[in-house]
Design an enzyme around this catalytic site. Structure first.
Site, PDB file in Angstrom:
ATOM      1  N   CYS A 275       0.867  -1.190   0.000  1.00 25.35           N
ATOM      2  CA  CYS A 275       0.000   0.000   0.000  1.00 25.35           C
ATOM      3  C   CYS A 275       0.901   1.236   0.000  1.00 25.35           C
ATOM      4  CB  CYS A 275      -0.958   0.013   1.185  1.00 25.35           C
ATOM      5  SG  CYS A 275      -1.875  -1.528   1.398  1.00 25.35           S
ATOM      6  N   ALA A 276       1.730   1.324  -1.034  1.00 22.34           N
ATOM      7  CA  ALA A 276       2.911   2.194  -1.009  1.00 22.34           C
ATOM      8  C   ALA A 276       2.683   3.636  -1.450  1.00 22.34           C
ATOM      9  CB  ALA A 276       4.009   1.580  -1.880  1.00 22.34           C
ATOM     10  N   ALA A 277       1.598   3.913  -2.160  1.00 26.71           N
ATOM     11  CA  ALA A 277       1.403   5.279  -2.676  1.00 26.71           C
ATOM     12  C   ALA A 277       1.240   6.277  -1.532  1.00 26.71           C
ATOM     13  CB  ALA A 277       0.174   5.315  -3.576  1.00 26.71           C
ATOM     14  N   PRO A 278       1.724   7.519  -1.721  1.00 24.66           N
ATOM     15  CA  PRO A 278       2.326   8.085  -2.932  1.00 24.66           C
ATOM     16  C   PRO A 278       3.831   7.856  -3.082  1.00 24.66           C
ATOM     17  CG  PRO A 278       2.044   9.805  -1.312  1.00 24.66           C
ATOM     18  CD  PRO A 278       1.501   8.546  -0.687  1.00 24.66           C
ATOM     19  N   GLY A 279       4.423   7.071  -2.221  1.00 25.35           N
ATOM     20  CA  GLY A 279       5.827   6.717  -2.380  1.00 25.35           C
ATOM     21  C   GLY A 279       6.792   7.394  -1.432  1.00 25.35           C
TER      22      GLY A 279
ATOM     23  N   LYS B 240       7.386   6.708   1.707  1.00 27.20           N
ATOM     24  CA  LYS B 240       8.126   5.724   2.496  1.00 27.20           C
ATOM     25  C   LYS B 240       9.023   4.859   1.600  1.00 27.20           C
ATOM     26  CE  LYS B 240       4.620   5.661   6.148  1.00 27.20           C
ATOM     27  NZ  LYS B 240       3.603   6.521   5.522  1.00 27.20           N
TER      28      LYS B 240
ATOM     29  N   ASP C  61      -3.451  -6.155  -5.932  1.00 25.40           N
ATOM     30  CA  ASP C  61      -4.221  -6.249  -4.695  1.00 25.40           C
ATOM     31  C   ASP C  61      -3.357  -6.886  -3.610  1.00 25.40           C
ATOM     32  OD1 ASP C  61      -5.998  -6.783  -2.652  1.00 25.40           O
ATOM     33  OD2 ASP C  61      -7.581  -7.553  -3.951  1.00 25.40           O
TER      34      ASP C  61
ATOM     35  N   ASP D   2       1.599  -0.070   5.232  1.00 24.50           N
ATOM     36  CA  ASP D   2       0.933   1.193   5.561  1.00 24.50           C
ATOM     37  C   ASP D   2      -0.541   1.007   5.207  1.00 24.50           C
ATOM     38  OD1 ASP D   2       0.189   3.768   6.051  1.00 24.50           O
ATOM     39  OD2 ASP D   2       1.705   4.703   4.784  1.00 24.50           O
TER      40      ASP D   2
ATOM     41  N   CYS E 258      -2.387   5.861   9.736  1.00 20.97           N
ATOM     42  CA  CYS E 258      -2.466   7.270  10.153  1.00 20.97           C
ATOM     43  C   CYS E 258      -3.809   7.476  10.863  1.00 20.97           C
ATOM     44  CB  CYS E 258      -2.276   8.220   8.980  1.00 20.97           C
ATOM     45  SG  CYS E 258      -3.411   7.956   7.609  1.00 20.97           S
TER      46      CYS E 258
END
Length: 439
Positions: free
Chosen positions: A257-261, A263, A306, A325, A378
């Site tokens: 779940c990496a966006a927006p990048g 991390k 997914d 995340d 978050c």
């Protein structure tokens, strides 16, 4: 250039923006940039200030309207209702001269094709001016002064009986602007000196060597060498993810779940030779990861897939470390996205908890024995955080929880599992971290 010299009326555009968000459920971060294309120069900032301000203080402004109008406007005239709130916000919170705020807001009715309501708008705003002290006196003991929906206030009071007021206060403020300096380009003190040369004042954060706090938020294009990758805009508490992950060169690391990048690129700043795979479900958001990697001159394998179905993309790989995340209520970043308070529903939380667990459960088999998974949200709601980890540990005998100590000077809440950081003025947003090691 101000709105009196242009062919558009900024207040009418603000009312349309608020209608899109509050009536149609659109995200402010999606709608506002589109609406800003209709305005020029400083008016872009003015439009942002009005929209963010109204969404922050919505319950209070709605209450003012209920006190000053005999009956609410019908559903077909919701944009006029939001225009009235735009007027209240200017008169109550902005430095716009009252006569200009009223006349421009009245003129906006024409732009919204309701000229017959000019008298109504003028009357309500002038009544607000006259009754302002009395209204504030009546408001003093009402929950609407906290600017949060009832369901969320209830949850915060239950979870944080001694901290909830401080959380609400932090949520209602404008967010600080934190930077993460790229060590391949500058030492943090050196970049701070470059900022000082441009008369941009900042402070270092001792717990995180790459973090800088700007005294005042500025437009990204004013940051020296931003496009060359010298610096990234990233909240202070978001920067803890990678320090807790402790990536090493040559490790195979998954950012799920990496966006927006933010991390993903941070991992590669700390461990430039790590093999990083960034997985994101949303194609448009995955594009942001690629853009950030390009700007920072880093490489990672970006997969649009997914996260709950790793067998379709993992290709037999086992990871040394995983950073998850997880999608969440985003209740820790309300000051950056005030529309969250009105777009999120209490009924959403159960679905989010289910998705988080599915992600954790699906990816766990692909972590090497002895490997580390850092779970991040978050959110500041316990059911998404320590309760989620408690549930996961109960069903996975090979998962071991490792405690995380609060760094000095941070605003956190004690939890049996993981690290709960709370939003604080001039500090970080609300984040939760848990460290799981596979036995």
């Amino acid at each position: 250039m101000n709105s009196t010299q242009t062919s558009y009326n900024i207040r009418s555009i603000a009312a349309k923006t608020l209608t899109e968000v509050l009536e149609k459920g659109a995200s402010l971060s999606t709608v506002l940039p589109l609406m800003q294309q209709q305005v020029v120069g400083k008016d872009k900032g003015l439009l942002q200030e009005i929209c963010f301000g109204v969404l922050r203080s919505l319950p209070e402004l709605d209450w003012f309207a209920s006190q000053l109008m005999d009956r609410p406007l019908d559903k077909k005239q919701k944009n006029i209702h939001y225009l009235i709130l735009v007027g209240f916000y200017q008169l109550h919170y902005m430095r716009v001269p009252a006569h200009a705020a009223i006349s421009e807001t009245v003129n906006a009715v024409v732009a919204l094709k309701r000229p017959q309501l000019k008298g109504l708008i003028n009357g309500v705003l002038r009544q607000f001016q006259r009754q302002h002290p009395i209204l504030l006196e009546r408001l003093a003991n009402l929950d609407v002064r906290f600017w949060h929906p009832t369901w969320l206030l209830t949850k915060l009071k239950q979870a944080y009986p001694s901290e909830w007021k401080a959380i609400v206060e932090a949520n209602n403020q404008k967010p600080p602007m934190w930077l993460r300096v790229n060590p391949a380009a500058y030492e943090t003190q050196a970049y701070q000196a470059v900022l000082a040369e441009r008369e941009i004042e900042s402070h270092m954060q001792t717990n995180l060597p790459q973090a800088l706090l700007l005294n005042e938020p500025i437009a990204v294009d004013r940051l020296p060498e931003f496009n060359e990758g010298a610096v990234t805009v990233q909240d202070l508490n978001a920067q803890y993810a990678v320090s807790l992950l402790a990536p090493q060169n040559d490790e195979l690391i998954l950012d799920l779940c990496a966006a927006p990048g933010g991390k993903t690129t941070h991992i590669l700043e700390v461990a430039p030779k790590a093999n990083v795979i960034a997985v994101e479900l949303d194609e448009k958001r995955a594009l942001r990861i690629k853009e950030n990697l390009k700007r920072l001159h880093r490489h990672a394998e970006v997969i649009i897939a997914d996260g709950t179905k790793p067998s379709t993309w993992v290709a037999g790989r086992q990871f040394n470390k995983i950073l998850l995340d997880a999608p969440c209520s985003a209740t820790g970043v309300i000051r950056r996205h005030p529309d969250i308070k009105w777009l999120r529903r209490s009924t959403d939380i159960a679905d989010l908890v289910t998705t988080q667990y599915e992600l954790l459960n699906a990816i766990w088999p692909y972590l090497k024995s002895g490997g580390t998974l850092i779970y991040v949200t978050c959110s500041i709601l316990p059911e998404e955080n320590d309760q989620q980890i408690k549930s996961f540990l109960a069903k996975h005998a090979d998962a071991e929880h490792h405690p995380l100590n609060l760094p000095v000077g941070m605003f956190g809440a004690e939890r049996a599992l993981g690290l709960q950081l709370l939003p604080k003025a001039n500090m970080g947003d609300g984040f939760y971290y848990a460290k799981l090691v596979k036995k």
